[in-house]
Motif scaffolding. Structure first.
Motif, PDB file in Angstrom:
ATOM      1  N   PRO A 150      -9.004   5.201   2.305  1.00 44.98           N
ATOM      2  CA  PRO A 150      -7.590   5.286   2.677  1.00 44.98           C
ATOM      3  C   PRO A 150      -7.328   4.880   4.130  1.00 44.98           C
ATOM      4  O   PRO A 150      -6.273   4.338   4.436  1.00 44.98           O
ATOM      5  CB  PRO A 150      -7.251   6.764   2.446  1.00 44.98           C
ATOM      6  CG  PRO A 150      -8.210   7.198   1.388  1.00 44.98           C
ATOM      7  CD  PRO A 150      -9.482   6.455   1.664  1.00 44.98           C
ATOM      8  N   ASP A 151      -8.322   5.147   5.021  1.00 47.45           N
ATOM      9  CA  ASP A 151      -8.149   4.754   6.415  1.00 47.45           C
ATOM     10  C   ASP A 151      -8.579   3.317   6.677  1.00 47.45           C
ATOM     11  O   ASP A 151      -8.540   2.830   7.810  1.00 47.45           O
ATOM     12  CB  ASP A 151      -8.901   5.701   7.350  1.00 47.45           C
ATOM     13  CG  ASP A 151     -10.406   5.734   7.102  1.00 47.45           C
ATOM     14  OD1 ASP A 151     -10.910   4.942   6.281  1.00 47.45           O
ATOM     15  OD2 ASP A 151     -11.088   6.571   7.734  1.00 47.45           O
ATOM     16  N   ARG A 173      -1.717   4.682   3.919  1.00 51.23           N
ATOM     17  CA  ARG A 173      -2.973   3.951   3.719  1.00 51.23           C
ATOM     18  C   ARG A 173      -3.045   2.747   4.659  1.00 51.23           C
ATOM     19  O   ARG A 173      -2.019   2.182   5.023  1.00 51.23           O
ATOM     20  CB  ARG A 173      -3.115   3.493   2.270  1.00 51.23           C
ATOM     21  CG  ARG A 173      -3.291   4.623   1.274  1.00 51.23           C
ATOM     22  CD  ARG A 173      -3.698   4.076  -0.078  1.00 51.23           C
ATOM     23  NE  ARG A 173      -5.004   3.456  -0.032  1.00 51.23           N
ATOM     24  CZ  ARG A 173      -6.102   3.977  -0.583  1.00 51.23           C
ATOM     25  NH1 ARG A 173      -6.035   5.142  -1.197  1.00 51.23           N
ATOM     26  NH2 ARG A 173      -7.246   3.339  -0.516  1.00 51.23           N
ATOM     27  N   LEU A 200       0.830  -1.204   0.000  1.00 52.87           N
ATOM     28  CA  LEU A 200       0.000   0.000   0.000  1.00 52.87           C
ATOM     29  C   LEU A 200       0.866   1.257   0.000  1.00 52.87           C
ATOM     30  O   LEU A 200       1.963   1.264   0.568  1.00 52.87           O
ATOM     31  CB  LEU A 200      -0.886   0.027   1.253  1.00 52.87           C
ATOM     32  CG  LEU A 200      -2.055  -0.949   1.303  1.00 52.87           C
ATOM     33  CD1 LEU A 200      -2.577  -1.055   2.727  1.00 52.87           C
ATOM     34  CD2 LEU A 200      -3.157  -0.498   0.362  1.00 52.87           C
TER      35      LEU A 200
END
Length: 245
Positions: A153-154, A84, A80
């Motif tokens: 993204p989280d 991220r 990633l």
């Protein structure tokens, strides 16, 4: 209708349920103890640094569905981009602690949609940030599995895991090569304090018809999956979040 004759382009469908485990060995023990069967081999997800084992739970109610037991692969490093997080909240410390304390648990569900870009846009138009649509894949003995999936993204699930992640598969689907397990998913029910908002978001994504009944209002968010198994009828439900105020 069998997985081989099911046409995913015709409609949205419940694709799979997500059980997070601290390790695949623990997940397999949970599966044997809870459902009475051994999960099949899955594979690795280089992008996320995770790996899985799978169980075909297809049946009349959900003709192309499987259970995914997923864990962080201790031998892998995710590819990633910096900053991220892994999917399904797998980097969330509260969820990790809960899994470490109570063992493998159902945390989420994934819905297959015929046009993921359109479903994603429909959610965004209603202010629901389902994340980006990314392309992922993993090698299998039968060829490369490829799919497009919504991931923030989280890495967060939404509405405590009750609002599904969206997925659109390429030419192959895991159920095409998964053996009959003797376990069938009979139903999935959703409960949430804001059931109306959950129902509205599911409708926007075009997945509201995948459940036997509308989302129910409840003080605590919960997914409740009911299976026919060699052990009889078994119900699996998410545990209450331990960091909830």
């Amino acid at each position: 209708m069998s997985p081989s004759t099911f046409d995913p382009a015709q409609a949205a469908c419940l694709d799979h349920l997500v059980v997070v485990a601290a390790s695949l060995d623990e997940g397999s023990r949970w599966c044997r103890r809870t459902l009475g069967v051994e999960p099949a081999a899955g594979g690795a997800h280089p992008l996320m640094g995770t790996h899985n084992r799978l169980l075909n739970v297809s049946g009349p109610a959900h003709p192309r569905a499987y259970l995914e037991i997923i864990a962080i692969d201790p031998q892998a490093r995710p590819t990633l981009p910096p900053g991220r997080q892994r999917w399904f909240d797998m980097d969330d410390e509260a969820l990790r602690a809960q899994v470490a304390r109570h063992g493998p648990q159902l945390v989420h569900w994934v819905a297959s949609v015929p046009d993921i870009a359109a479903a994603h846009a429909a959610l965004a138009a209603r202010g629901v940030d389902r994340g980006e649509v990314i392309t992922a894949g993993r090698p299998t003995p039968f060829g490369l599995l490829e799919w497009r999936i919504t991931v923030r993204p989280d890495g967060a699930r939404l509405m405590d895991g009750c609002l599904p992640t969206l997925i659109q598969w390429g030419e192959r689907h895991p159920c095409h090569s998964l053996p009959d397990s003797g376990v069938t998913l009979l139903s999935l029910a959703l409960e949430h304090p804001d059931a109306a908002a959950l129902q509205s978001a599911c409708a926007a994504a075009g997945v509201q018809g995948l459940l036997r009944a509308p989302a129910a209002r409840s003080p605590s968010p919960r997914l409740v999956a009911t299976f026919a198994t060699p052990l009889g009828t078994v119900t699996c439900a998410t545990l209450p979040s331990e960091n909830r105020p």
